[in-house]
Design a protein around this motif. Structure first.
Motif, mmCIF file in Angstrom:
data_model
loop_
_atom_site.group_PDB
_atom_site.id
_atom_site.type_symbol
_atom_site.label_atom_id
_atom_site.label_comp_id
_atom_site.label_asym_id
_atom_site.label_seq_id
_atom_site.Cartn_x
_atom_site.Cartn_y
_atom_site.Cartn_z
ATOM 1 N N ILE A 116 0.847 -1.029 0.049
ATOM 2 C CA ILE A 116 0.088 -0.118 0.151
ATOM 3 C C ILE A 116 0.743 1.210 -0.019
ATOM 4 N N VAL A 117 0.593 2.175 -0.965
ATOM 5 C CA VAL A 117 1.569 3.315 -1.095
ATOM 6 C C VAL A 117 0.692 4.470 -0.749
ATOM 7 N N GLU A 118 -0.561 4.849 -0.752
ATOM 8 C CA GLU A 118 -1.106 6.165 -0.310
ATOM 9 C C GLU A 118 -1.152 6.048 1.257
ATOM 10 N N THR A 119 -0.936 7.246 1.625
ATOM 11 C CA THR A 119 -0.755 7.625 3.014
ATOM 12 C C THR A 119 -1.875 7.431 3.892
ATOM 13 N N ASP A 120 -3.152 7.693 3.273
ATOM 14 C CA ASP A 120 -4.647 7.701 4.037
ATOM 15 C C ASP A 120 -4.914 6.176 4.120
ATOM 16 N N LYS A 121 -4.304 5.262 3.073
ATOM 17 C CA LYS A 121 -4.754 3.855 3.200
ATOM 18 C C LYS A 121 -4.131 3.360 4.211
ATOM 19 N N ILE A 122 -2.631 3.747 4.121
ATOM 20 C CA ILE A 122 -2.025 2.993 5.115
ATOM 21 C C ILE A 122 -2.382 3.474 6.620
ATOM 22 N N VAL A 123 -2.805 4.892 6.674
ATOM 23 C CA VAL A 123 -3.490 5.210 8.240
ATOM 24 C C VAL A 123 -4.659 4.268 8.469
ATOM 25 N N ILE A 124 -5.308 3.997 7.498
ATOM 26 C CA ILE A 124 -6.627 3.158 7.740
ATOM 27 C C ILE A 124 -6.474 1.832 8.062
ATOM 28 N N MET A 125 -5.584 1.281 7.324
ATOM 29 C CA MET A 125 -5.023 -0.093 7.683
ATOM 30 C C MET A 125 -4.450 -0.191 8.959
ATOM 31 N N ALA A 126 -3.304 0.672 9.369
ATOM 32 C CA ALA A 126 -2.763 0.639 10.870
ATOM 33 C C ALA A 126 -3.849 0.789 11.836
ATOM 34 N N ALA A 127 -5.026 1.733 11.822
ATOM 35 C CA ALA A 127 -5.931 2.028 12.670
ATOM 36 C C ALA A 127 -6.900 0.879 13.005
ATOM 37 N N LEU A 128 -7.141 0.034 11.640
ATOM 38 C CA LEU A 128 -8.010 -0.998 11.664
ATOM 39 C C LEU A 128 -7.165 -2.328 12.307
ATOM 40 N N ASN A 129 -5.903 -2.335 12.060
ATOM 41 C CA ASN A 129 -5.210 -3.407 12.638
ATOM 42 C C ASN A 129 -5.123 -3.348 14.356
ATOM 43 N N LEU A 130 -5.110 -2.119 14.941
ATOM 44 C CA LEU A 130 -4.770 -1.902 16.148
ATOM 45 C C LEU A 130 -6.233 -2.067 16.944
ATOM 46 N N VAL A 131 -7.201 -1.687 16.169
ATOM 47 C CA VAL A 131 -8.567 -1.809 16.915
ATOM 48 C C VAL A 131 -8.994 -3.265 16.814
ATOM 49 N N HIS A 132 -8.675 -3.943 15.481
ATOM 50 C CA HIS A 132 -9.103 -5.210 15.539
ATOM 51 C C HIS A 132 -8.217 -6.038 16.837
ATOM 52 N N ASP A 133 -6.785 -5.809 17.059
ATOM 53 C CA ASP A 133 -6.159 -6.420 18.045
ATOM 54 C C ASP A 133 -6.842 -6.123 19.587
ATOM 55 N N LEU A 134 -7.258 -4.869 19.559
ATOM 56 C CA LEU A 134 -7.951 -4.384 20.992
ATOM 57 C C LEU A 134 -9.230 -5.156 21.328
ATOM 58 N N LEU A 135 -9.871 -5.381 20.109
ATOM 59 C CA LEU A 135 -11.308 -5.964 20.131
ATOM 60 C C LEU A 135 -11.094 -7.679 20.482
ATOM 61 N N LYS A 136 -9.868 -8.046 20.003
ATOM 62 C CA LYS A 136 -9.524 -9.597 20.100
ATOM 63 C C LYS A 136 -9.194 -9.893 21.547
ATOM 64 N N MET A 137 -8.374 -8.683 22.051
ATOM 65 C CA MET A 137 -7.716 -8.640 23.425
ATOM 66 C C MET A 137 -9.112 -8.511 24.380
ATOM 67 N N SER A 138 -10.015 -7.714 24.158
ATOM 68 C CA SER A 138 -11.100 -7.242 24.940
ATOM 69 C C SER A 138 -12.210 -8.332 24.957
ATOM 70 N N MET A 139 -12.189 -9.387 23.986
ATOM 71 C CA MET A 139 -13.236 -10.395 24.073
ATOM 72 C C MET A 139 -12.720 -11.566 24.492
ATOM 73 N N LYS A 140 -11.411 -11.800 24.606
ATOM 74 C CA LYS A 140 -10.725 -12.981 24.829
ATOM 75 C C LYS A 140 -11.298 -13.373 26.385
ATOM 76 N N ASP A 141 -11.664 -14.678 26.529
ATOM 77 C CA ASP A 141 -12.224 -15.043 27.705
ATOM 78 C C ASP A 141 -13.310 -14.274 28.327
ATOM 79 N N ASP A 142 -13.956 -13.608 27.233
ATOM 80 C CA ASP A 142 -15.358 -12.869 27.350
ATOM 81 C C ASP A 142 -15.000 -11.788 28.614
#
Length: 101
Positions: free
Chosen positions: A47-73
């Protein structure tokens, strides 16, 4: 609760953000994590477009947070409440110990 103005750099851009003083370290850690994710995605070259890189980075972090917050309910709020309860229990014991001394 006092607010502190923090100067920081996110993806090469300077920002000043107001944050409660006790949350400054967490904010700086979040900025560091976001910048690291940004760099990893940018270096992959897919990915070379800065706005798309920012969106992907934010999406990755939010995904990790959700996985962590939902672990073991157990949600993040539950962690915070459990930590607060432990702190309160420790303070009660310390107060009793100091009162007996």
């Amino acid at each position: 609760m006092s607010t502190e103005q923090v100067s920081l750099e996110i993806m090469g851009r300077a920002f000043t953000i107001g944050t409660p003083a006790e949350e400054k370290a967490t904010l700086l850690q979040a900025v560091s994590m976001l910048n690291q994710r940004f760099d990893v995605i940018k270096q992959s070259g897919r990915i070379v477009e800065t706005d798309k890189i920012v969106i992907m980075a934010a999406l990755n972090l939010v995904h990790d947070l959700l996985k962590m917050s939902m672990k073991d309910d157990l949600a993040i709020g539950d962690f915070e409440r459990k930590i607060t309860d432990m702190i309160n229990a420790c303070e009660k014991v310390l107060n009793k110990t100091q009162a007996q001394a």
